[in-house]
Scaffold this active site. Structure first.
Site, mmCIF file in Angstrom:
data_model
loop_
_atom_site.group_PDB
_atom_site.id
_atom_site.type_symbol
_atom_site.label_atom_id
_atom_site.label_comp_id
_atom_site.label_asym_id
_atom_site.label_seq_id
_atom_site.Cartn_x
_atom_site.Cartn_y
_atom_site.Cartn_z
ATOM 1 N N PHE A 76 0.829 -1.202 0.000
ATOM 2 C CA PHE A 76 0.000 0.000 0.000
ATOM 3 C C PHE A 76 0.867 1.258 0.000
ATOM 4 O O PHE A 76 0.701 2.137 -0.862
ATOM 5 C CB PHE A 76 -0.922 0.014 1.225
ATOM 6 C CG PHE A 76 -1.648 1.316 1.428
ATOM 7 C CD1 PHE A 76 -1.294 2.177 2.455
ATOM 8 C CD2 PHE A 76 -2.655 1.707 0.558
ATOM 9 C CE1 PHE A 76 -1.943 3.397 2.637
ATOM 10 C CE2 PHE A 76 -3.317 2.922 0.716
ATOM 11 C CZ PHE A 76 -2.951 3.768 1.760
ATOM 12 N N TRP A 77 1.824 1.357 0.930
ATOM 13 C CA TRP A 77 2.558 2.618 1.099
ATOM 14 C C TRP A 77 3.448 2.926 -0.103
ATOM 15 O O TRP A 77 3.777 4.098 -0.354
ATOM 16 C CB TRP A 77 3.355 2.604 2.399
ATOM 17 C CG TRP A 77 2.431 2.777 3.574
ATOM 18 C CD1 TRP A 77 2.072 1.850 4.505
ATOM 19 C CD2 TRP A 77 1.688 3.968 3.890
ATOM 20 N NE1 TRP A 77 1.171 2.382 5.395
ATOM 21 C CE2 TRP A 77 0.910 3.685 5.028
ATOM 22 C CE3 TRP A 77 1.604 5.232 3.322
ATOM 23 C CZ2 TRP A 77 0.069 4.623 5.619
ATOM 24 C CZ3 TRP A 77 0.775 6.185 3.904
ATOM 25 C CH2 TRP A 77 0.011 5.869 5.042
ATOM 26 N N LEU A 86 -1.410 13.122 19.945
ATOM 27 C CA LEU A 86 -2.110 12.507 21.080
ATOM 28 C C LEU A 86 -2.218 10.991 20.927
ATOM 29 O O LEU A 86 -2.197 10.504 19.797
ATOM 30 C CB LEU A 86 -3.523 13.121 21.189
ATOM 31 C CG LEU A 86 -3.511 14.636 21.346
ATOM 32 C CD1 LEU A 86 -4.914 15.179 21.251
ATOM 33 C CD2 LEU A 86 -2.822 15.017 22.650
ATOM 34 N N LYS A 106 -7.913 -8.060 6.892
ATOM 35 C CA LYS A 106 -8.879 -8.039 5.765
ATOM 36 C C LYS A 106 -8.570 -6.847 4.869
ATOM 37 O O LYS A 106 -9.410 -6.417 4.084
ATOM 38 C CB LYS A 106 -10.299 -7.916 6.317
ATOM 39 C CG LYS A 106 -10.843 -9.199 6.953
ATOM 40 C CD LYS A 106 -12.255 -8.941 7.493
ATOM 41 C CE LYS A 106 -12.888 -10.191 8.049
ATOM 42 N NZ LYS A 106 -13.490 -11.074 7.043
ATOM 43 N N ARG A 107 -7.400 -6.239 5.068
ATOM 44 C CA ARG A 107 -7.010 -5.070 4.264
ATOM 45 C C ARG A 107 -8.027 -3.928 4.404
ATOM 46 O O ARG A 107 -8.274 -3.190 3.456
ATOM 47 C CB ARG A 107 -6.823 -5.436 2.786
ATOM 48 C CG ARG A 107 -5.856 -6.580 2.512
ATOM 49 C CD ARG A 107 -4.431 -6.316 2.940
ATOM 50 N NE ARG A 107 -3.774 -5.268 2.135
ATOM 51 C CZ ARG A 107 -2.575 -4.762 2.470
ATOM 52 N NH1 ARG A 107 -1.970 -5.149 3.581
ATOM 53 N NH2 ARG A 107 -2.021 -3.841 1.706
ATOM 54 N N VAL A 123 -9.036 -1.024 13.843
ATOM 55 C CA VAL A 123 -9.881 -2.051 13.217
ATOM 56 C C VAL A 123 -10.129 -3.117 14.277
ATOM 57 O O VAL A 123 -9.180 -3.553 14.947
ATOM 58 C CB VAL A 123 -9.179 -2.663 11.980
ATOM 59 C CG1 VAL A 123 -9.962 -3.848 11.431
ATOM 60 C CG2 VAL A 123 -8.987 -1.595 10.898
HETATM 61 C C1 LIG Z 1 1.451 1.577 28.943
HETATM 62 O O1 LIG Z 1 0.400 1.268 28.069
HETATM 63 C C2 LIG Z 1 0.658 1.215 26.725
HETATM 64 C C3 LIG Z 1 -0.440 0.956 25.909
HETATM 65 C C4 LIG Z 1 -0.242 0.887 24.526
HETATM 66 C C5 LIG Z 1 1.032 1.093 23.958
HETATM 67 C C6 LIG Z 1 2.099 1.368 24.794
HETATM 68 C C7 LIG Z 1 3.471 1.588 24.214
HETATM 69 C C8 LIG Z 1 3.412 2.751 23.243
HETATM 70 N N1 LIG Z 1 3.184 2.546 22.026
HETATM 71 N N2 LIG Z 1 3.613 4.025 23.767
HETATM 72 C C9 LIG Z 1 3.587 5.144 22.962
HETATM 73 O O2 LIG Z 1 3.301 5.128 21.767
HETATM 74 C C10 LIG Z 1 3.963 6.422 23.616
HETATM 75 C C11 LIG Z 1 4.987 6.480 24.542
HETATM 76 C C12 LIG Z 1 5.340 7.730 25.089
HETATM 77 C C13 LIG Z 1 4.683 8.882 24.668
HETATM 78 N N3 LIG Z 1 3.662 8.815 23.749
HETATM 79 C C14 LIG Z 1 3.311 7.628 23.250
HETATM 80 O O3 LIG Z 1 2.286 7.562 22.325
HETATM 81 C C15 LIG Z 1 1.358 8.646 22.346
HETATM 82 C C16 LIG Z 1 1.534 9.408 21.045
HETATM 83 C C17 LIG Z 1 1.071 8.571 19.862
HETATM 84 N N4 LIG Z 1 -0.285 8.082 20.047
HETATM 85 C C18 LIG Z 1 -0.409 7.263 21.268
HETATM 86 C C19 LIG Z 1 -0.035 8.062 22.501
HETATM 87 C C20 LIG Z 1 1.930 1.442 26.183
#
Ligand SMILES: COc1cccc(CC(=N)NC(=O)c2cccnc2OC2CCNCC2)c1
Length: 389
Positions: free
Chosen positions: A5-6, A389, A148-149, A141
């Protein structure tokens, strides 16, 4: 085939990395609005598009539940983001938002919401160019409909609806690498409630460390130390806008915040966004600013704890107070508000305080992307002034 896709999209391609002959800026020119596809993309027969009115409590609850059960989990599937309804209303209703960019997919027969994707408009500066972009987020999703694309058609549909508003660029993040990151950030965590973090498996007791020694290691003062440190109020919007715009001007990619934007994105909202200023006692000027947003995570499979209360560093500006001290005050108020952990990316000047304030490295990266806009060189995280966010 990788990235099928990308490789069909107007995004930087891996093969173009290092090709300095390619100009920085839009990859494709805008198309005349009459040539933008007028009707939605086709979905598999049993599904239909729905525009989600987040103002409707019933619809907001459906979106909340879809995300709470099916959105991003950490690499070990122990935690899942648990955005609140109030947070979603804040995140999706900035100045100039388009309801048509809050897109759902539901099952025609049962009307069950099974997928979601959103965009909100934002003015983003890239070096000296201010570009109105869509910040795309909350692509989700349902677990039962993966592979399922559906994601590519959701991305094409939000892109089509963004084009209909004569906007041709977008910004987004992902925990995976797709063509092509403008920068890749590390995330860091500062324990505030180490006992709970260890109990739920978010952290591990260090080698040669006892629990009581660990609790003592992360202990914080009861109250903040910066003179004139207080919650931001409506009357601070002009001064905060001024110091924030000046601070962000040093980064290669950063939002171009107006007072109206600052009023929406940075005024405290209980349980959603917390922001503080340092007001000089003699001159009454606002010299510093710090903020963090509230994004709890569901704890999957722990019998004693259901939710991890996490604060995420947002925008922080220092013109007088040392950043180290201001951020330590942010940790202190987060602890007072019973957050379990304070998270930050190594963007802007955050790397100057992470280790010193006892942040530990997370086990993953967050990659930033621009759609239809080429950046000549991959940025260092410290050149990025944008927090999504
Ligand atoms: C602790 O609970 C979690 C639940 C789901 C994912 C993660 C790890 C993770 N993926 N963390 C981040 O993406 C993250 C770590 C530090 C600061 N901002 C973040 O993501 C923000 C910005 C992007 N959208 C999600 C929130 C941790």
């Amino acid at each position: 085939k990788r990235h099928k896709f990308w490789e069909s999209q107007p995004v930087g391609q891996f093969k173009d990395l290092g090709d300095t002959s390619l100009p920085e800026g839009p990859i494709e020119a805008p198309t005349p609005l009459s040539e933008v596809k007028q009707e939605p993309y086709n979905l598999p027969t049993m599904y239909e598009w729905i525009t989600c009115d987040i103002d409707s409590d019933e619809m907001c609850t459906e979106v909340y539940n879809l995300l709470a059960n099916n959105y991003v989990e950490d690499d070990e599937n122990m935690f899942r983001f648990n955005y609140s309804k109030e947070f979603l209303r804040w995140a999706l209703h900035p100045p100039g938002y388009f309801k048509s960019w809050h897109i759902g997919v539901r099952v025609k027969s049962s009307k069950k919401l099974v997928a979601f994707i959103t965009g909100v408009p934002a003015r983003i500066r890239v070096r000296d160019e201010i570009v109105t972009m869509a910040e795309v987020n909350f692509l989700c999703v349902h677990k039962k409909l993966r592979s399922k694309r559906l994601a590519p058609v959701m991305i094409k549909e939000v892109t089509r609806r963004v084009h209909l508003e004569n906007i041709w660029q977008a910004a987004y993040t992902a925990g995976i690498i797709i063509p092509t990151p403008i920068t890749s950030c590390q995330y860091w965590h500062r324990s505030l409630n180490p006992k709970k973090l260890i109990e739920v498996g978010f952290s591990r007791l260090g080698p040669r460390m006892t629990m009581s020694r660990t609790i003592k290691l992360y202990k914080l003062p009861e109250s903040t130390v910066t003179p004139g440190f207080r919650k931001m109020g409506l009357h601070d919007v002009p001064a905060v806008t001024c110091i924030l715009r000046n601070y962000l001007s040093q980064f290669v990619v950063a939002p171009d915040f107006s007072e109206h934007d600052v009023k929406h994105w940075l005024l405290p909202t209980e349980g959603v966004i917390d922001s503080y200023v340092a007001e000089s006692s003699e001159t009454h000027e606002i010299t510093d600013f710090c903020s963090f947003y509230t994004l709890p995570s569901s704890i999957l499979g722990n019998k004693n704890h259901l939710t991890l209360k996490a604060a995420y560093s947002y925008y922080n500006v220092c013109t007088k107070t040392p950043l180290l001290q201001l951020m330590n005050d942010a940790l202190i108020v987060a602890k007072q508000k019973e957050f379990d952990v304070f998270n930050a990316l190594d963007v802007m000047h955050n790397d100057t305080f992470l280790k010193e304030l006892k942040f530990g490295p997370g086990d993953g990266s967050l990659h930033y992307y621009l759609y239809n806009y080429r950046i000549r060189h991959t940025l260092k995280p410290s050149e990025l002034g944008l927090v999504l966010l």
